[in-house]
Write a protein that holds these residues in place. Structure first.
Motif, short mmCIF file in Angstrom:
data_model
loop_
_atom_site.label_atom_id
_atom_site.label_comp_id
_atom_site.label_asym_id
_atom_site.label_seq_id
_atom_site.Cartn_x
_atom_site.Cartn_y
_atom_site.Cartn_z
N GLY A 250 -1.93 -1.03 -12.69
CA GLY A 250 -2.01 -2.48 -12.84
C GLY A 250 -0.95 -3.10 -13.71
O GLY A 250 -1.14 -4.19 -14.25
N LYS A 251 0.21 -2.44 -13.84
CA LYS A 251 1.24 -2.95 -14.74
C LYS A 251 2.05 -4.06 -14.08
O LYS A 251 2.17 -5.16 -14.62
CB LYS A 251 2.16 -1.82 -15.19
N PHE A 252 2.62 -3.79 -12.91
CA PHE A 252 3.40 -4.80 -12.20
C PHE A 252 2.73 -5.20 -10.89
O PHE A 252 2.94 -6.29 -10.38
CB PHE A 252 4.82 -4.29 -11.90
N LEU A 253 1.92 -4.30 -10.35
CA LEU A 253 1.17 -4.57 -9.14
C LEU A 253 -0.32 -4.46 -9.47
O LEU A 253 -0.72 -3.61 -10.25
CB LEU A 253 1.51 -3.55 -8.04
N THR A 254 -1.12 -5.31 -8.87
CA THR A 254 -2.57 -5.24 -9.07
C THR A 254 -3.24 -4.97 -7.73
O THR A 254 -2.71 -5.32 -6.66
CB THR A 254 -3.11 -6.54 -9.67
N LYS A 255 -4.42 -4.36 -7.80
CA LYS A 255 -5.09 -3.92 -6.57
C LYS A 255 -5.43 -5.09 -5.66
O LYS A 255 -5.48 -4.93 -4.43
CB LYS A 255 -6.35 -3.14 -6.94
N ASP A 256 -5.68 -6.27 -6.23
CA ASP A 256 -6.05 -7.40 -5.40
C ASP A 256 -4.89 -7.94 -4.57
O ASP A 256 -5.07 -8.75 -3.66
CB ASP A 256 -6.65 -8.53 -6.24
N MET A 257 -3.67 -7.46 -4.88
CA MET A 257 -2.50 -7.89 -4.10
C MET A 257 -2.49 -7.25 -2.71
O MET A 257 -1.93 -7.81 -1.77
CB MET A 257 -1.21 -7.54 -4.84
N LEU A 258 -3.11 -6.08 -2.59
CA LEU A 258 -3.08 -5.36 -1.31
C LEU A 258 -4.20 -5.87 -0.42
O LEU A 258 -5.20 -5.20 -0.17
CB LEU A 258 -3.20 -3.85 -1.54
N THR A 259 -4.02 -7.09 0.08
CA THR A 259 -5.02 -7.72 0.94
C THR A 259 -4.98 -7.10 2.33
O THR A 259 -3.99 -6.46 2.71
CB THR A 259 -4.74 -9.22 1.05
N PRO A 260 -6.02 -7.28 3.12
CA PRO A 260 -5.99 -6.79 4.51
C PRO A 260 -4.81 -7.36 5.30
O PRO A 260 -4.20 -6.66 6.11
CB PRO A 260 -7.33 -7.26 5.08
N GLU A 261 -4.48 -8.62 5.04
CA GLU A 261 -3.35 -9.24 5.75
C GLU A 261 -2.03 -8.57 5.38
O GLU A 261 -1.20 -8.31 6.25
CB GLU A 261 -3.29 -10.74 5.42
N LEU A 262 -1.85 -8.29 4.09
CA LEU A 262 -0.62 -7.62 3.66
C LEU A 262 -0.55 -6.21 4.22
O LEU A 262 0.51 -5.77 4.67
CB LEU A 262 -0.53 -7.59 2.13
N LEU A 263 -1.66 -5.49 4.20
CA LEU A 263 -1.67 -4.13 4.72
C LEU A 263 -1.31 -4.12 6.20
O LEU A 263 -0.55 -3.25 6.66
CB LEU A 263 -3.03 -3.49 4.49
N THR A 264 -1.82 -5.08 6.96
CA THR A 264 -1.48 -5.18 8.38
C THR A 264 0.02 -5.41 8.56
O THR A 264 0.67 -4.82 9.44
CB THR A 264 -2.27 -6.32 9.04
N ARG A 265 0.57 -6.28 7.71
CA ARG A 265 2.01 -6.57 7.78
C ARG A 265 2.82 -5.33 7.44
O ARG A 265 3.81 -5.02 8.12
CB ARG A 265 2.35 -7.70 6.82
N LEU A 266 2.41 -4.59 6.42
CA LEU A 266 3.12 -3.37 6.03
C LEU A 266 3.06 -2.32 7.14
O LEU A 266 4.05 -1.63 7.41
CB LEU A 266 2.53 -2.80 4.74
N GLN A 267 1.93 -2.21 7.78
CA GLN A 267 1.80 -1.24 8.87
C GLN A 267 2.67 -1.63 10.06
O GLN A 267 3.26 -0.77 10.73
CB GLN A 267 0.33 -1.12 9.27
N ARG A 268 2.79 -2.94 10.30
CA ARG A 268 3.68 -3.39 11.38
C ARG A 268 5.13 -3.07 11.05
O ARG A 268 5.89 -2.62 11.90
CB ARG A 268 3.50 -4.90 11.58
#
Length: 323
Positions: A250-268
């Motif tokens: 949780g230093k520069f990235l937080t768990k709430d940043m990895l939303t379902p929408e972002l994960l879908t975009r990353l997988q694409r």
């Protein structure tokens, strides 16, 4: 005692490509090495040394630092100073070393932002830490809304005229302030060499704001930092959050940043990378290098293996469609 460093005789024939920085005489490697992480006093010196050796052996001539890189503050520059004394002094003229000032560095009213006093004092301290007579490039690290732009910019002009920096740049300035800086510096024969901004496939603000077009149209180079979005644009988070990851801490990235929408975009994006025969990280770096006006991309590295993978982006194929 460390063994004497002898760089690879084929360091300029190992696949690195160089791009002209705006309308200047400077050619920068398409991949530059950033000292933001992994080069501080808390990091093993021999690992930092191995990474910088590997970089230079493969044509990476640009090392990017700032006064408060570490941790602790100043320690990345101290690492650079030790590297200069032990390894790189004979090759100083082959290196392009940059540093910056603009963020919190020491207590009190004179250790932050963009005053002439802070910029001048900070650079003097940086030169002592890095064991250098001058830096090739000195940045105003961020826009200061409370200090007159003329004061900040005149300090940059005078730093060049004093011989403490060969070129100047700005980082994370808004478009109107960038336009003012360009004209102010040009009128004083100290041209704005480069703009450093956060650009990656998830954060395209410099493009959307018009900064990159302005730089390209006016002969200013552009270098991207945080090209992998703190690790989001790698395969690290495609299948969950690893326990040892930056996000889990949780230093520069937080768990709430990895939303379902972002994960879908990353997988694409990952699917597109696989079709190109690249990792997600390689494609993300290559995407930046193929954007209009980009001179170089700044990568960090925690190992020579990671750096080797990042360097693969240099020869990547252009993109046939928008991602």
């Amino acid at each position: 005692m460390n063994s004497m460093y002898s760089p690879s005789p084929t360091r300029y024939d190992n696949g690195m490509e160089y791009a002209r920085c705006g309308h200047s005489g400077i050619l920068l490697p398409k991949v530059s090495l950033g000292f933001w992480h992994n080069f501080g006093g808390v990091d093993p010196y021999e690992r930092s040394r191995a990474i910088t050796h590997y970089a230079f052996d493969h044509g990476v001539t640009h090392f990017d630092l700032a006064n408060n890189y570490g941790p602790p503050y100043g320690s990345a520059e101290e690492t650079m100073g030790r590297l200069m004394d032990e390894d790189f002094r004979p090759f100083r003229d082959e290196l392009f070393i940059s540093s910056k000032a603009g963020y919190d560095m020491w207590p009190g009213p004179y250790g932050n932002w963009g005053s002439r006093k802070y910029l001048m004092a900070s650079l003097d301290q940086s030169l002592l830490r890095m064991k250098l007579d001058y830096v090739d490039l000195f940045y105003s690290h961020r826009y200061d809304p409370d200090t007159p732009l003329e004061e900040t910019l005149q300090a940059l002009v005078d730093i060049v005229r004093q011989g403490k920096a060969l070129y100047v740049g700005i980082s994370r300035w808004p478009l109107e302030a960038t336009r003012f800086a360009y004209h102010y510096l040009k009128e004083r024969d100290v041209p704005l060499l480069i703009y450093q901004g956060r650009l990656n496939m998830l954060d395209r603000e410099p493009q959307e704001e018009g900064i990159m077009d302005f730089c390209a149209d006016n002969g200013i180079g552009f270098i991207s930092f945080s090209p992998l979005a703190q690790g989001l644009l790698t395969d690290r988070y495609l299948h969950g959050i690893p326990e040892d990851s930056r996000m889990s801490k949780g230093k520069f990235l937080t768990k709430d940043m990895l939303t379902p929408e972002l994960l879908t975009r990353l997988q694409r994006y990952n699917d597109a990378a696989q079709k190109r025969g690249e990792s997600l990280a390689e494609m993300a770096l290559a995407w930046i290098l193929h954007q209009r006006g980009v001179t170089s991309v700044l990568v960090g590295a925690s190992s020579t293996e990671q750096l080797a993978k990042n360097l693969k982006c240099v020869g990547a194929e252009p993109f046939s469609d928008e991602l």
